[in-house]
Design a protein around this motif. Structure first.
Motif, PDB file in Angstrom:
ATOM      1  N   VAL A   1       0.713  -1.335   0.152  1.00  0.00           N
ATOM      2  CA  VAL A   1       0.026   0.000   0.070  1.00  0.00           C
ATOM      3  C   VAL A   1       0.935   1.214  -0.105  1.00  0.00           C
ATOM      4  CG1 VAL A   1      -1.917  -1.098   1.461  1.00  0.00           C
ATOM      5  CG2 VAL A   1      -0.315  -0.008   2.425  1.00  0.00           C
ATOM      6  N   ARG A   2       0.319   2.301  -0.155  1.00  0.00           N
ATOM      7  CA  ARG A   2       0.886   3.758  -0.234  1.00  0.00           C
ATOM      8  C   ARG A   2       1.569   4.018   1.214  1.00  0.00           C
ATOM      9  NH1 ARG A   2      -0.403   7.426  -4.028  1.00  0.00           N
ATOM     10  NH2 ARG A   2      -2.028   6.836  -5.447  1.00  0.00           N
ATOM     11  N   CYS A   3       2.769   4.908   1.173  1.00  0.00           N
ATOM     12  CA  CYS A   3       3.171   5.272   2.589  1.00  0.00           C
ATOM     13  C   CYS A   3       3.763   6.696   2.253  1.00  0.00           C
ATOM     14  CB  CYS A   3       4.150   4.123   2.903  1.00  0.00           C
ATOM     15  SG  CYS A   3       5.901   4.144   1.474  1.00  0.00           S
ATOM     16  N   ASP A   4       4.391   7.049   3.266  1.00  0.00           N
ATOM     17  CA  ASP A   4       4.877   8.639   2.928  1.00  0.00           C
ATOM     18  C   ASP A   4       6.192   8.717   2.065  1.00  0.00           C
ATOM     19  OD1 ASP A   4       6.948   7.345   4.548  1.00  0.00           O
ATOM     20  OD2 ASP A   4       6.979   8.590   6.129  1.00  0.00           O
ATOM     21  N   ARG A   5       6.553   7.541   1.623  1.00  0.00           N
ATOM     22  CA  ARG A   5       7.550   7.651   0.458  1.00  0.00           C
ATOM     23  C   ARG A   5       7.110   7.383  -0.915  1.00  0.00           C
ATOM     24  NH1 ARG A   5       9.137   4.068   4.681  1.00  0.00           N
ATOM     25  NH2 ARG A   5       8.637   2.228   3.196  1.00  0.00           N
ATOM     26  N   THR A   6       5.916   7.126  -1.134  1.00  0.00           N
ATOM     27  CA  THR A   6       4.985   6.873  -2.281  1.00  0.00           C
ATOM     28  C   THR A   6       5.379   8.121  -3.214  1.00  0.00           C
ATOM     29  OG1 THR A   6       3.996   5.419  -1.336  1.00  0.00           O
ATOM     30  CG2 THR A   6       3.283   6.078  -3.439  1.00  0.00           C
ATOM     31  N   PRO A   7       5.682   8.268  -4.446  1.00  0.00           N
ATOM     32  CA  PRO A   7       5.843   9.478  -5.352  1.00  0.00           C
ATOM     33  C   PRO A   7       4.310  10.011  -5.539  1.00  0.00           C
ATOM     34  CG  PRO A   7       7.333   7.777  -5.937  1.00  0.00           C
ATOM     35  CD  PRO A   7       6.699   6.977  -4.976  1.00  0.00           C
ATOM     36  N   ASP A   8       4.616  11.327  -5.561  1.00  0.00           N
ATOM     37  CA  ASP A   8       3.069  11.930  -5.922  1.00  0.00           C
ATOM     38  C   ASP A   8       3.071  12.099  -7.593  1.00  0.00           C
ATOM     39  OD1 ASP A   8       0.746  13.170  -6.037  1.00  0.00           O
ATOM     40  OD2 ASP A   8       1.175  14.696  -4.741  1.00  0.00           O
ATOM     41  N   PHE A   9       2.913  11.313  -8.312  1.00  0.00           N
ATOM     42  CA  PHE A   9       2.602  11.410  -9.694  1.00  0.00           C
ATOM     43  C   PHE A   9       1.630  12.186 -10.170  1.00  0.00           C
ATOM     44  CE2 PHE A   9       4.870   7.131  -9.296  1.00  0.00           C
ATOM     45  CZ  PHE A   9       6.000   7.448  -9.724  1.00  0.00           C
ATOM     46  N   GLU A  10       0.482  12.179  -9.340  1.00  0.00           N
ATOM     47  CA  GLU A  10      -0.776  13.224 -10.000  1.00  0.00           C
ATOM     48  C   GLU A  10      -0.403  14.517  -9.839  1.00  0.00           C
ATOM     49  OE1 GLU A  10      -5.446  13.531  -8.912  1.00  0.00           O
ATOM     50  OE2 GLU A  10      -4.180  12.492  -7.401  1.00  0.00           O
ATOM     51  N   ARG A  11       0.678  15.055  -8.806  1.00  0.00           N
ATOM     52  CA  ARG A  11       1.193  16.363  -8.820  1.00  0.00           C
ATOM     53  C   ARG A  11       1.865  16.715  -9.929  1.00  0.00           C
ATOM     54  NH1 ARG A  11       4.513  18.694  -3.745  1.00  0.00           N
ATOM     55  NH2 ARG A  11       5.999  17.476  -4.733  1.00  0.00           N
ATOM     56  N   GLN A  12       2.762  15.760 -10.478  1.00  0.00           N
ATOM     57  CA  GLN A  12       3.571  15.921 -11.608  1.00  0.00           C
ATOM     58  C   GLN A  12       2.864  15.987 -12.886  1.00  0.00           C
ATOM     59  OE1 GLN A  12       6.725  12.844 -11.512  1.00  0.00           O
ATOM     60  NE2 GLN A  12       7.318  13.113  -9.556  1.00  0.00           N
ATOM     61  N   HIS A  13       1.913  15.091 -13.113  1.00  0.00           N
ATOM     62  CA  HIS A  13       1.256  14.979 -14.395  1.00  0.00           C
ATOM     63  C   HIS A  13      -0.390  15.075 -13.993  1.00  0.00           C
ATOM     64  CE1 HIS A  13       4.622  13.920 -16.532  1.00  0.00           C
ATOM     65  NE2 HIS A  13       5.038  13.318 -15.483  1.00  0.00           N
ATOM     66  N   PRO A  14      -1.030  16.194 -13.623  1.00  0.00           N
ATOM     67  CA  PRO A  14      -2.322  15.946 -13.255  1.00  0.00           C
ATOM     68  C   PRO A  14      -3.391  15.755 -14.476  1.00  0.00           C
ATOM     69  CG  PRO A  14      -1.490  18.365 -13.198  1.00  0.00           C
ATOM     70  CD  PRO A  14      -0.419  17.562 -13.396  1.00  0.00           C
ATOM     71  N   THR A  15      -3.010  16.239 -15.575  1.00  0.00           N
ATOM     72  CA  THR A  15      -4.098  16.021 -16.731  1.00  0.00           C
ATOM     73  C   THR A  15      -3.778  14.406 -17.027  1.00  0.00           C
ATOM     74  OG1 THR A  15      -3.876  18.086 -17.504  1.00  0.00           O
ATOM     75  CG2 THR A  15      -4.391  16.551 -19.087  1.00  0.00           C
ATOM     76  N   ASN A  16      -2.542  14.051 -17.440  1.00  0.00           N
ATOM     77  CA  ASN A  16      -2.209  12.594 -17.726  1.00  0.00           C
ATOM     78  C   ASN A  16      -2.845  11.803 -16.685  1.00  0.00           C
ATOM     79  OD1 ASN A  16       0.789  13.614 -19.202  1.00  0.00           O
ATOM     80  ND2 ASN A  16      -1.193  13.244 -20.413  1.00  0.00           N
ATOM     81  N   TYR A  17      -2.427  12.269 -15.418  1.00  0.00           N
ATOM     82  CA  TYR A  17      -2.919  11.233 -14.381  1.00  0.00           C
ATOM     83  C   TYR A  17      -4.657  10.864 -14.493  1.00  0.00           C
ATOM     84  CZ  TYR A  17      -2.975   8.974  -9.657  1.00  0.00           C
ATOM     85  OH  TYR A  17      -2.932   8.130  -8.606  1.00  0.00           O
ATOM     86  N   ALA A  18      -5.295  12.100 -14.509  1.00  0.00           N
ATOM     87  CA  ALA A  18      -6.776  11.942 -14.960  1.00  0.00           C
ATOM     88  C   ALA A  18      -7.019  11.114 -16.150  1.00  0.00           C
ATOM     89  CB  ALA A  18      -7.358  13.321 -14.756  1.00  0.00           C
ATOM     90  N   GLN A  19      -6.321  11.206 -16.984  1.00  0.00           N
ATOM     91  CA  GLN A  19      -6.566  10.520 -18.290  1.00  0.00           C
ATOM     92  C   GLN A  19      -6.719   8.902 -18.192  1.00  0.00           C
ATOM     93  OE1 GLN A  19      -3.837  12.333 -20.714  1.00  0.00           O
ATOM     94  NE2 GLN A  19      -5.602  13.691 -21.803  1.00  0.00           N
TER      95      GLN A  19
END
Length: 263
Positions: free
Chosen positions: A222-240
């Motif tokens: 599961v996620r933890c505090d070390r998991t990268p935030d890819f949604e912040r890096q690529h908000p549009t692509n993440y939503a797609q």
């Protein structure tokens, strides 16, 4: 202060992409602009698959010409993928005529983009020249030089939501798409090694000690505090990618329980 005086390479790329993809400006074929793709500031892809690799600079110089050309081993061996044409993008008026001739001899097109409004006001009839080549009318064919690559550049599944021409840009690589898919899966359930295999994603950075994921109480990761935030890096692509999950998401497999031997 003129617009050209405050222009950045990122601004130049943004203005060009807008001019290429804006419906009322498009002449002939439709193009899709992929920012920071296949090693170019912009990879233009025509509806029929024809590609143009573009590097941008605020002035035409030897550096940008070197950037758009393949390395010698790729040039001679013919073993690497590449676009059908190569071009450099510069503001109108920032070209040395001798270097333009050298570019033509090397098979590189110089695209000149108007970055300032006409002195009399209004807008330019066409914001850049030469026109992009059209598969039906062969528009401006004399200005474009075919490279005939053995294969074309791989095109990503999604148009990267990144800034073309920015210094040290964040890129939407094939690995990043797989990582975002895993991140979307983590929104719904713990993931297993079978999920990594299904996504063809190496689990090393994720599952190693002090990696990007933590062991779940019921098994899996599961996620933890070390998991990268890819949604912040690529908000549009993440939503797609999230919206497209029915197409790519593997079926859930039961997490393997850790067996504890009774002494």
């Amino acid at each position: 202060m003129s617009a050209a005086a405050t222009l950045s390479e990122a601004d130049l790329c943004s203005a060009f992409i807008k001019a290429v993809t804006e419906p009322r400006r498009v002449i002939g074929a439709k193009w899709v602009a992929y920012p920071e793709t296949a090693g170019f500031d912009i990879l233009l892809v025509r509806a029929d698959g024809f590609q143009i690799g573009v590097e941008a600079k605020l002035v035409l110089n030897a550096r940008v010409v070197a950037q758009v050309l393949p390395y010698r081993e790729g040039w001679c061996s013919g073993s690497k993928a590449g676009p059908d044409c190569r071009a450099v993008l510069v503001p109108f008026g920032k070209c040395n005529d001798d270097l333009v001739r050298i570019c033509a001899a090397l098979g590189v097109t110089v695209i000149r983009l108007h970055v300032e409004a006409p002195k009399g006001g209004g807008t330019w009839g066409h914001p850049f020249n030469p026109y992009l080549p059209d598969e039906q009318t062969k528009l401006a064919a004399d200005d474009w030089h075919p490279w005939a690559p053995p294969e074309r550049c791989p095109v990503p599944e999604y148009v990267p939501d990144v800034q073309a021409g920015a210094s040290a840009p964040v890129k939407l690589s094939e690995w990043k798409v797989k990582a975002i898919r895993l991140s979307v899966m983590l929104e719904e359930r713990p993931v297993t090694r079978a999920d990594f295999k299904a996504l063809q994603l190496s689990p090393t950075n994720w599952l190693c000690p002090h990696g990007w994921l933590a062991r779940g109480e019921g098994g899996g990761w599961v996620r933890c505090d070390r998991t990268p935030d890819f949604e912040r890096q690529h908000p549009t692509n993440y939503a797609q990618i999230r919206a497209d999950r029915a197409r790519w998401m593997p079926a859930a497999s039961a997490p393997r329980q850790v067996q504890v031997a009774m002494l």
